[in-house]
Design a protein around this motif. Structure first.
Motif, PDB file in Angstrom:
ATOM      1  N   CYS A 164       0.848  -1.190   0.000  1.00 22.88           N
ATOM      2  CA  CYS A 164       0.000   0.000   0.000  1.00 22.88           C
ATOM      3  C   CYS A 164       0.887   1.244   0.000  1.00 22.88           C
ATOM      4  O   CYS A 164       1.944   1.255   0.646  1.00 22.88           O
ATOM      5  N   TRP A 165       0.433   2.281  -0.684  1.00 26.50           N
ATOM      6  CA  TRP A 165       1.176   3.544  -0.716  1.00 26.50           C
ATOM      7  C   TRP A 165       0.165   4.681  -0.734  1.00 26.50           C
ATOM      8  O   TRP A 165      -0.810   4.647  -1.501  1.00 26.50           O
ATOM      9  N   ALA A 166       0.370   5.685   0.113  1.00 26.21           N
ATOM     10  CA  ALA A 166      -0.565   6.797   0.199  1.00 26.21           C
ATOM     11  C   ALA A 166       0.197   8.105   0.374  1.00 26.21           C
ATOM     12  O   ALA A 166       1.055   8.214   1.264  1.00 26.21           O
ATOM     13  N   LEU A 168       0.569  12.083   1.462  1.00 19.31           N
ATOM     14  CA  LEU A 168      -0.015  13.023   2.419  1.00 19.31           C
ATOM     15  C   LEU A 168      -0.037  14.443   1.865  1.00 19.31           C
ATOM     16  O   LEU A 168      -0.618  15.350   2.470  1.00 19.31           O
ATOM     17  N   VAL A 169       0.613  14.629   0.721  1.00 20.08           N
ATOM     18  CA  VAL A 169       0.564  15.856  -0.072  1.00 20.08           C
ATOM     19  C   VAL A 169       0.369  15.402  -1.519  1.00 20.08           C
ATOM     20  O   VAL A 169       0.544  14.219  -1.817  1.00 20.08           O
ATOM     21  N   PRO A 170      -0.015  16.286  -2.439  1.00 19.95           N
ATOM     22  CA  PRO A 170      -0.202  15.836  -3.819  1.00 19.95           C
ATOM     23  C   PRO A 170       1.050  15.160  -4.379  1.00 19.95           C
ATOM     24  O   PRO A 170       2.154  15.700  -4.292  1.00 19.95           O
ATOM     25  N   ALA A 171       0.872  13.976  -4.930  1.00 16.23           N
ATOM     26  CA  ALA A 171       1.976  13.226  -5.542  1.00 16.23           C
ATOM     27  C   ALA A 171       1.896  13.434  -7.046  1.00 16.23           C
ATOM     28  O   ALA A 171       1.027  12.882  -7.724  1.00 16.23           O
ATOM     29  N   THR A 172       2.776  14.241  -7.558  1.00 10.19           N
ATOM     30  CA  THR A 172       2.821  14.563  -8.983  1.00 10.19           C
ATOM     31  C   THR A 172       4.198  14.222  -9.532  1.00 10.19           C
ATOM     32  O   THR A 172       5.104  13.855  -8.774  1.00 10.19           O
ATOM     33  N   VAL A 173       4.368  14.355 -10.827  1.00  7.33           N
ATOM     34  CA  VAL A 173       5.690  14.142 -11.414  1.00  7.33           C
ATOM     35  C   VAL A 173       6.690  15.104 -10.772  1.00  7.33           C
ATOM     36  O   VAL A 173       7.830  14.738 -10.470  1.00  7.33           O
ATOM     37  N   GLY A 237      -5.647  11.055   0.228  1.00  4.78           N
ATOM     38  CA  GLY A 237      -6.921  10.343   0.270  1.00  4.78           C
ATOM     39  C   GLY A 237      -6.926   9.134  -0.632  1.00  4.78           C
ATOM     40  O   GLY A 237      -7.674   8.175  -0.406  1.00  4.78           O
ATOM     41  N   ASP A 238      -6.086   9.157  -1.682  1.00  5.76           N
ATOM     42  CA  ASP A 238      -5.957   8.010  -2.577  1.00  5.76           C
ATOM     43  C   ASP A 238      -5.002   6.989  -1.963  1.00  5.76           C
ATOM     44  O   ASP A 238      -4.064   7.349  -1.245  1.00  5.76           O
TER      45      ASP A 238
END
Length: 303
Positions: A164-166, A168-173, A237-238
């Motif tokens: 599992c990986w989540a 806590l801030v937006p994960a972008t390129v 959240g994802d």
């Protein structure tokens, strides 16, 4: 998880469950991370490296301010420190465990594998740049795992373990999202080559024992499958669920914030962990056998 999502997981080795975590869970985990930052700032203050706590700084930049020019104190990874009550809301999350139970459908007891981590990936910091690997190809310290392939496939294969990986801030390129080679779990377990260490010295965190070394799958495999590589951009959240044998890496953080993320695994508790620690049962057909609440979680440890 519906049939299409389960099929995607089986064929591609991963699935992204959008919005699986509620705001209460995210806030709780971020609060736990703030406690970790508080512990670090107190350490720096005691050493005369810092005089300010930066408590008004936003979550995604506070750790940067705390570390400042003392980059050698930037934590690579947190593991031992995660038995705080705030993290139970994630590791014992009912919605997460429902998905896990669909994937590990034959398991009567499901443990959290003793490899749960929080990673604060700093901007433009080379020691935070993880190489291409399969988790089942690595030993706890990051060196190549030399246990028999058949034993590792039994312990970490499709029906035994799920990662599992989540974020806590937006994960972008730009911030350094996960990168996958979809379907690469079908290649089986590959030999890994030791490249070196992620950082030669470690002053803080638990990287002195875990994730010290960088070992990579053969570079020719990466080149062969390079056109298939995808960036797994996602939001807080994802949750990304993926095979323990999928070839993956974390992207490089080119942004101006810390890319905080959590990675953890669940395993059929009847399988071997291939390490000293055995983890903790988080779901069982007999509920009395599972960790039930944050208070119980705080009484346990990684070891």
């Amino acid at each position: 998880m519906d049939r299409a999502q389960l099929k995607h997981f089986n064929e591609n080795g991963y699935v992204v469950m959008k919005g699986l975590l509620d705001s209460e869970t995210l806030d709780s985990v971020r609060e736990g991370c703030d406690q970790l930052t508080n512990e670090l700032v107190q350490k720096l203050i005691s050493k005369g490296k810092r005089s300010e706590e930066f408590k008004d700084e936003p979550f995604e930049t506070r750790l940067l301010k705390v570390v400042g020019d003392n980059i050698e104190y930037a934590p690579l990874i947190y593991r031992y420190e995660l038995h705080k009550g705030q993290f139970f809301k994630l590791f014992g999350n009912v919605r997460v465990l429902e998905v896990v139970r669909q994937i590990l459908s034959s398991a009567e007891d499901i443990r959290i594998f003793p490899n749960y981590s929080i990673r604060p990936k700093f901007p433009n910091y080379e020691p935070h740049d993880v190489v291409w690997h399969q988790d089942a190809g690595l030993s706890p310290d990051g060196k190549p795992n030399t246990a028999p392939v058949s034993e590792r496939m039994d312990a970490f294969g499709r029906d035994a373990t799920v990662n599992c990986w989540a974020p806590l801030v937006p994960a972008t390129v730009e911030t350094g999202c996960m990168k996958f080679i979809p379907g690469s779990q079908k290649l089986g377990l590959l030999e890994h080559k030791l490249l070196g260490r992620y950082r030669e010295t470690a002053n803080y965190g638990t990287e002195s024992k875990y994730s010290t070394y960088a070992a990579q799958v053969p570079i020719e495999v990466i080149k062969e499958h390079e056109p298939e590589i995808i960036d797994v951009e996602c939001d807080p959240g994802d949750v990304v669920f993926f095979s323990n044998i999928l070839i993956h890496r974390g992207g490089f953080n080119h942004s101006k914030i810390v890319r905080w993320s959590v990675d953890w695994r669940y395993q059929d508790a009847d399988k071997e962990t291939h390490r000293e620690q055995k983890g903790h049962v988080m779901w069982s057909t007999d509920p009395t056998q599972a960790v039930a609440n944050a208070e119980q979680w705080e009484q346990l440890s990684l070891v």
